[in-house]
Design a protein around this motif. Structure first.
Motif, short mmCIF file in Angstrom:
data_model
loop_
_atom_site.label_atom_id
_atom_site.label_comp_id
_atom_site.label_asym_id
_atom_site.label_seq_id
_atom_site.Cartn_x
_atom_site.Cartn_y
_atom_site.Cartn_z
N TYR A 1 -39.90 10.32 42.78
CA TYR A 1 -41.10 10.83 43.45
C TYR A 1 -41.98 9.63 43.89
O TYR A 1 -41.99 8.58 43.23
N SER B 1 -53.82 13.31 38.93
CA SER B 1 -54.38 14.10 40.01
C SER B 1 -55.85 14.32 39.65
O SER B 1 -56.16 14.62 38.49
N TYR C 1 -48.41 21.70 34.57
CA TYR C 1 -47.44 21.52 35.67
C TYR C 1 -45.99 21.74 35.21
O TYR C 1 -45.21 22.41 35.88
N ASN D 1 -49.43 23.87 45.73
CA ASN D 1 -49.16 22.44 45.53
C ASN D 1 -48.77 21.80 46.87
O ASN D 1 -48.70 22.50 47.89
N ASN D 2 -48.49 20.50 46.81
CA ASN D 2 -48.01 19.82 48.02
C ASN D 2 -46.50 20.02 48.17
O ASN D 2 -45.82 20.46 47.22
N SER E 1 -44.00 18.25 45.61
CA SER E 1 -44.01 18.85 44.26
C SER E 1 -43.29 20.19 44.27
O SER E 1 -42.51 20.50 43.36
C1 GCU Z 1 -49.35 17.42 41.83
C2 GCU Z 1 -49.80 16.17 41.10
C3 GCU Z 1 -49.53 16.26 39.62
C4 GCU Z 1 -50.17 17.51 39.05
C5 GCU Z 1 -49.64 18.71 39.82
C6 GCU Z 1 -50.20 20.03 39.32
O1 GCU Z 1 -47.97 17.53 41.82
O2 GCU Z 1 -49.13 15.05 41.62
O3 GCU Z 1 -50.07 15.13 38.98
O4 GCU Z 1 -49.88 17.64 37.70
O5 GCU Z 1 -49.95 18.55 41.20
O6 GCU Z 1 -50.33 20.92 40.12
O7 GCU Z 1 -50.51 20.14 38.14
#
Ligand code: GCU
Length: 334
Positions: free
Chosen positions: A42, A94, A195, A212-213, A216
């Motif tokens: 990642y 995050s 997560y 989310n992005n 992910s």
């Molecule tokens: C993103 C982020 C993570 C976070 C996650 C989430 O993927 O990079 O650090 O934990 O969102 O939705 O919890």
């Protein structure tokens, strides 16, 4: 003969001590641990390894940073606790995870605050971003740099075609009051789940969806159990790399110049991560499309409606930050 043996012994002693010296010259004086909850390939985890390699090179191997991806050192909330008391030396967070503890950071992750990636980076690379890196109490941790985490959108086991489709859905959110409040405004039920546990929650139908992005959504395999994505891009949550105050103390005790090196290497890793991020987003979009995900793009009216519904968050979470919001909005065009 005796003289020859004596010379031989002296040469041997000299040779061994040189080798030893050289060996000890390459040995790290400090081994530090870096935590990331994302998989090894990642963008943020790659950036962590890039950072570690740079620090090793610039300190001639004296500082060795071991990167633990995949949440091996714990989920983000427990990593935060460990960083605060010095159990982990570096971590990438995050801001969604941090705003309950550091509410000042809420302003950087408001819904529809940034027009696009370039706008967000104009803010984070400016004096605004630098000031927010400094907000952590010096006895807990030090902010080193920002990383990109793209825009977040909703996905679900059911088709979402407009903001009203979110009403009544059980949506997983990060462990954040701000984000939970956004779901309430949208008429959805927010469930705060770590997560690491979202995939199983989706699979067991404990939730209807999450947000989310793209990288992910892909790398955590959420797309396999929730194939409908609604690309509303409701916010961009920047990510921050921090160092524990305890690690800083140890590093400075070794050599006062090392903190400067660490900061420079972190900035270089931030630039590297942005390139990796862009590639990862593009690749994710094509993989997801090929895998049969149904990606719906909201109309301009629907996006505007989402923005209006979530607008009260600005007042709820950023009472006295109005001037900063104005400065951030000014950077749309600067
Ligand atoms: C993103 C982020 C993570 C976070 C996650 C989430 O993927 O990079 O650090 O934990 O969102 O939705 O919890």
């Amino acid at each position: 003969m005796r003289r020859f043996l004596l010379l031989l012994c002296i040469s041997l002693i000299l040779f061994t001590s040189c080798t030893k010296k050289e060996e000890s010259g390459n040995e790290p004086l400090l081994i530090l641990r870096y935590a990331d909850n994302q998989p090894e390939y990642y963008p943020t985890t790659k950036a962590a390894r890039y950072f570690a390699a740079l620090v090793k090179e610039r300190t001639n191997g004296k500082l060795l940073i071991e990167v633990y991806g995949n949440g091996k050192l714990g989920d983000e909330k427990s990593t935060l606790a460990q960083i605060t008391f010095g159990g982990i030396d570096f971590s990438r967070f995050s801001l969604g995870t941090l705003t309950d503890d550091y509410p000042e950071l809420s302003v950087l992750q408001l819904p529809y605050l940034y027009d696009d990636t370039a706008h967000m980076w104009r803010v984070l690379d400016s004096e605004i971003g630098n000031e927010y890196l400094e907000i952590f109490p010096p006895d807990s941790m030090v902010g080193l740099c920002w990383l990109d985490a793209g825009a977040r959108s909703f996905y679900s086991t059911r088709q979402i075609s407009s903001p009203s489709d979110l009403q009544g859905l059980d949506i997983r959110v990060q462990e954040s009051e701000l984000i939970s409040s956004m779901m309430t405004l949208l008429g959805a039920n927010a469930l705060q789940i770590a997560y690491e546990n979202v995939y199983s929650a989706l699979k067991q139908n404990l939730i209807d969806g999450a947000e989310n992005n793209l990288p992910s959504y892909l790398s955590m395999q959420h797309y396999q159990v929730a194939k409908y994505m609604y690309m509303d891009e409701h916010f961009r949550i920047p990510e921050v790399v921090v160092m524990s105050a305890e690690a800083k103390r140890k590093v400075e005790a070794l050599d006062p110049s090392y903190m400067g090196i660490i900061k420079e290497c972190a900035k270089a890793a931030s630039r590297y991560e942005r390139e990796q991020w862009q590639k990862a987003e593009e690749e994710a979009l094509s993989t997801l499309t090929e895998s049969g995900c149904i990606i719906t793009y909201p109309s301009l009216e629907d996006k505007e409606q989402m923005r209006e519904i979530m607008n009260p968050i600005y007042d709820l979470y950023t009472g006295h930050d109005k001037a900063i919001i104005a400065q951030i909005l000014l950077k749309r065009t600067q």
